[in-house]
Design a protein around this motif. Sequence first.
Motif, PDB file in Angstrom:
ATOM      1  N   LEU A   1       0.866  -1.354   0.051  1.00 62.01           N
ATOM      2  CA  LEU A   1      -0.182  -0.220  -0.035  1.00 62.01           C
ATOM      3  C   LEU A   1       0.772   1.147  -0.007  1.00 62.01           C
ATOM      4  O   LEU A   1       0.267   2.376  -0.145  1.00 62.01           O
TER       5      LEU A   1
ATOM      6  N   PHE B   1      -7.643  -4.541   9.480  1.00 64.63           N
ATOM      7  CA  PHE B   1      -7.377  -2.918  10.105  1.00 64.63           C
ATOM      8  C   PHE B   1      -7.902  -2.629  11.373  1.00 64.63           C
ATOM      9  O   PHE B   1      -8.950  -3.381  11.671  1.00 64.63           O
TER      10      PHE B   1
ATOM     11  N   THR C   1      -9.795  -0.031  12.175  1.00 63.13           N
ATOM     12  CA  THR C   1     -11.154   0.200  12.352  1.00 63.13           C
ATOM     13  C   THR C   1     -11.967  -0.457  11.289  1.00 63.13           C
ATOM     14  O   THR C   1     -13.107  -0.160  10.721  1.00 63.13           O
ATOM     15  N   TYR C   2     -11.654  -1.677  11.428  1.00 62.25           N
ATOM     16  CA  TYR C   2     -12.387  -2.720  10.542  1.00 62.25           C
ATOM     17  C   TYR C   2     -12.418  -2.624   8.815  1.00 62.25           C
ATOM     18  O   TYR C   2     -12.297  -3.881   8.112  1.00 62.25           O
ATOM     19  N   ALA C   3     -12.881  -1.419   8.585  1.00 61.06           N
ATOM     20  CA  ALA C   3     -13.054  -1.149   7.058  1.00 61.06           C
ATOM     21  C   ALA C   3     -13.720  -2.075   6.428  1.00 61.06           C
ATOM     22  O   ALA C   3     -13.212  -2.580   5.333  1.00 61.06           O
ATOM     23  N   LEU C   4     -14.813  -2.373   6.848  1.00 62.63           N
ATOM     24  CA  LEU C   4     -15.789  -3.263   5.851  1.00 62.63           C
ATOM     25  C   LEU C   4     -16.439  -2.531   5.160  1.00 62.63           C
ATOM     26  O   LEU C   4     -16.582  -1.165   5.019  1.00 62.63           O
TER      27      LEU C   4
ATOM     28  N   ALA D   1     -23.343  -2.048   9.488  1.00 64.01           N
ATOM     29  CA  ALA D   1     -23.940  -1.013  10.154  1.00 64.01           C
ATOM     30  C   ALA D   1     -24.649  -1.800  11.192  1.00 64.01           C
ATOM     31  O   ALA D   1     -25.119  -1.387  12.497  1.00 64.01           O
TER      32      ALA D   1
ATOM     33  N   ARG E   1     -18.065  -6.820  13.766  1.00 64.80           N
ATOM     34  CA  ARG E   1     -17.471  -6.527  12.667  1.00 64.80           C
ATOM     35  C   ARG E   1     -15.854  -6.869  12.450  1.00 64.80           C
ATOM     36  O   ARG E   1     -15.620  -7.254  11.699  1.00 64.80           O
TER      37      ARG E   1
ATOM     38  N   ASP F   1      -8.128   2.861   5.853  1.00 63.60           N
ATOM     39  CA  ASP F   1      -8.279   1.758   5.764  1.00 63.60           C
ATOM     40  C   ASP F   1      -9.152   1.108   4.914  1.00 63.60           C
ATOM     41  O   ASP F   1      -8.935  -0.050   4.319  1.00 63.60           O
ATOM     42  N   LEU F   2     -10.463   1.950   4.595  1.00 67.77           N
ATOM     43  CA  LEU F   2     -11.385   1.082   3.593  1.00 67.77           C
ATOM     44  C   LEU F   2     -11.028   1.148   2.372  1.00 67.77           C
ATOM     45  O   LEU F   2     -11.146   0.456   1.622  1.00 67.77           O
TER      46      LEU F   2
ATOM     47  N   ASN G   1      -7.685   1.149   1.598  1.00 69.74           N
ATOM     48  CA  ASN G   1      -6.786   0.265   1.675  1.00 69.74           C
ATOM     49  C   ASN G   1      -7.404  -1.398   1.614  1.00 69.74           C
ATOM     50  O   ASN G   1      -6.885  -2.176   0.707  1.00 69.74           O
ATOM     51  N   ALA G   2      -8.455  -1.365   2.190  1.00 68.98           N
ATOM     52  CA  ALA G   2      -9.006  -2.728   2.061  1.00 68.98           C
ATOM     53  C   ALA G   2      -9.494  -3.128   0.730  1.00 68.98           C
ATOM     54  O   ALA G   2      -9.214  -4.226   0.113  1.00 68.98           O
TER      55      ALA G   2
ATOM     56  N   ALA H   1     -22.792   5.023   8.550  1.00 71.60           N
ATOM     57  CA  ALA H   1     -22.887   4.021   9.618  1.00 71.60           C
ATOM     58  C   ALA H   1     -22.227   2.867   9.182  1.00 71.60           C
ATOM     59  O   ALA H   1     -22.639   2.327   8.256  1.00 71.60           O
ATOM     60  N   GLY H   2     -21.243   2.359   9.861  1.00 70.07           N
ATOM     61  CA  GLY H   2     -20.981   1.019   9.934  1.00 70.07           C
ATOM     62  C   GLY H   2     -19.629   0.742   8.973  1.00 70.07           C
ATOM     63  O   GLY H   2     -19.059  -0.441   8.909  1.00 70.07           O
ATOM     64  N   ALA H   3     -19.233   1.787   8.201  1.00 73.12           N
ATOM     65  CA  ALA H   3     -17.763   1.931   7.611  1.00 73.12           C
ATOM     66  C   ALA H   3     -16.770   1.436   8.502  1.00 73.12           C
ATOM     67  O   ALA H   3     -16.104   0.867   8.332  1.00 73.12           O
ATOM     68  N   VAL H   4     -16.585   2.476   9.525  1.00 73.96           N
ATOM     69  CA  VAL H   4     -15.496   2.315  10.403  1.00 73.96           C
ATOM     70  C   VAL H   4     -16.211   2.419  11.744  1.00 73.96           C
ATOM     71  O   VAL H   4     -17.318   3.092  12.069  1.00 73.96           O
ATOM     72  N   LYS H   5     -15.634   2.131  12.796  1.00 75.28           N
ATOM     73  CA  LYS H   5     -15.911   1.946  14.140  1.00 75.28           C
ATOM     74  C   LYS H   5     -16.938   0.997  14.450  1.00 75.28           C
ATOM     75  O   LYS H   5     -18.271   1.261  13.629  1.00 75.28           O
TER      76      LYS H   5
END
Lengths: 340, 279
Positions: free
Chosen positions: A58, A87, A89-92, A138, A145, B171-172, B174-175, B275-279
């Motif tokens: 990256l 990651f 912060t999960y990064a889903l 979400a 997550r 992070d998103l 990069n994922a 909502a839900g993307a991070v944290k």
Amino acid sequence: MAEATGTSILELKAVTKKFGPVEVIRGIDLDVRQGEFIVFVGPSGCGKSTLLRIIAGLEDASAGEVWIAGQEVSSTPPANRGIAMVFQTYALYPHLSVRDNMRLGLKQAGTPAAEIDRRVEVASTMLSLDPYLKRFPAELSGGQRQRVAIGRAVVREPTLFLFDEPLSNLDAGLRVNTRLEIAQLHRRLNATMIYVTHDQVEAMTLADRIVVLSAGRIEQVGAPMELYNNPANEFVAGFIGSPKMNFIEGARLGDKAKTLGIRPEHLTVDPNSGAFKGTVVHAEHLGGDTNLYVETEKAGLITARLFGEYQAAPGATVHLTPLPGRMLRFDETGKTIGTM
Amino acid sequence: MSKATSSPTRSIAAHGVLILYTVIALFPVIVILINSFKNRQAIFRSPLSLPGPESFSLIGYQTVLKQGDFLLYFENSLIVTVVSIVLVLLFGAMAAFALSEYRFRGNTLMGLYLALGIMIPIRLGTVAILQLMVASGLVNTLTSLILVYTAQGLPLAVFILSEFMKQVSDDLKNAGRIDGLSEYRIFFRLVLPLVRPSMATVAVFTMIPIWNDLWFPLILAPAESTKTVTLGAQMFIGQFVTNWNAVLAALSLAILPVLILYLIFSRQLIRGITAGAVK
Ligand SMILES: Nc1ncnc2c1ncn2[C@@H]1O[C@H](COP(=O)(O)OP(=O)(O)OP(=O)(O)O)[C@@H](O)[C@H]1O
Ligand SMILES: [Mg+2]
């Protein structure tokens, strides 16, 4: 020392990274073997995440080489390096369901649908994600997550897993559970993993080998107990172990070494006699053990850790004695030069 | 709701201020609307009274719909506005993504250059623009207006959107890269949906000056077939006589499409989708 055997999965050769004039990574050499669990620790800003991102592709290294599974990968895009990353912060992907989050990478790689389904099923069973497959990110809790994020890494069946502080957004209880899951995952998949953390306990419990970084350099690489018992220098000695090692100027104790170090748990406490006489400044009762902060005449403020309960009110006089052979000696450059 | 914001005195005060503002903001619009339904004498005799049985008249609307080709003007305005907004949002978002995501030589300079247009009004370049359009044979086409409005809207769009794009989690992105998504898919599928509320803001800010503009339609596209609504309404304002009924009716009609566009975008403004993307 548990010297790793097996094929080399990751090799870093003199890797450096500059952001403009600032050198963030200053020449890292590292060899990671098949099946190893490697933990990167170090103070904030020392370059752990940057190094991980260089391995993932990256971020480009300014100089040096990265080899993954015997291939030099400087011109390989992240998706083709055979790695997976989890990651902090999960990064889903917020617009995809849990199932599709896990499927996406394989779909991009052109894996046949039947094979994707099989792998997603295996991973979701392994991580108990079955009830959530249709939900969106979400609609999940933080711990769920992060399990999905781990699942997304698992389905890729990578040669190398990369974790960047995956547990630091979770609460204490969940952190222990997820830590266990990662340890089990490592054993079950016999996977090679690199794991970045701030957390002492995570580092000590998970790692086959710990890499201690400071200001872009490797201070020491070794098994957890090796770093604990035989730290190469003052930095590693102070960084590994909690509460932190006590450092005493050598001159104060009439020793030729610049600095002497003794871990809080390597001191015995006696009300009547001992090497350092002092007064208790503060006592922390943690149940399982007790931390005493003692202002000593000869050695200054010293922390002592006692197992079980110990009644010592502030102001009480106590005597501290180092266990024989547990006191470390450091020279002017901070290098360890022996014990006493 | 927290205690502090739900105390009755505070909420009465807040509502009072909001209502006052609404009245002030809506007053001219209401005056235009009610007078557009009155006959000429009634407009001048008592401009603030509602249309009554003997003052009610649709003469303004009849004139507007009879004279000139108002439907065509509406169509022109709508085409110009919608196409310009789409282009501004697309190119603005792409430029903002490049500026906020990639480190390259001259990144900051490029950002400043693109933002320069916020401070320098595009009308200063009218003469050069007109020459350019004449040279390229674009005078009296909607394309000329679309090009000018796209250029006019881009600086603010790039400026606002790059600020928001910086906030999208690294992070998103990069994922996505590790999963093998192309930069285009990362942009369109991951980043754009997360900055949708700010896109709506930009759309609203871009839309209104374009719809209301009289200057460029007058200079670049005054032909009958390319007139916009604002330009079309001008024909009722004469040097000696002004057909007030028709002007007011035309203006009332001109409010409608912009109101509809605004409602579409403001729904997006409100919809929280991060909502839900991070944290
Ligand atoms: N894009 C960048 N441009 C300039 N400097 C950067 C950039 N990314 C990171 N740095 C700098 O590189 C150094 C290392 O950052 P890095 O994120 O690798 O630290 P870290 O060890 O992961 O810290 P933490 O434990 O807080 O996550 C920091 O001093 C940071 O300021
Ligand atoms: Mg980090």
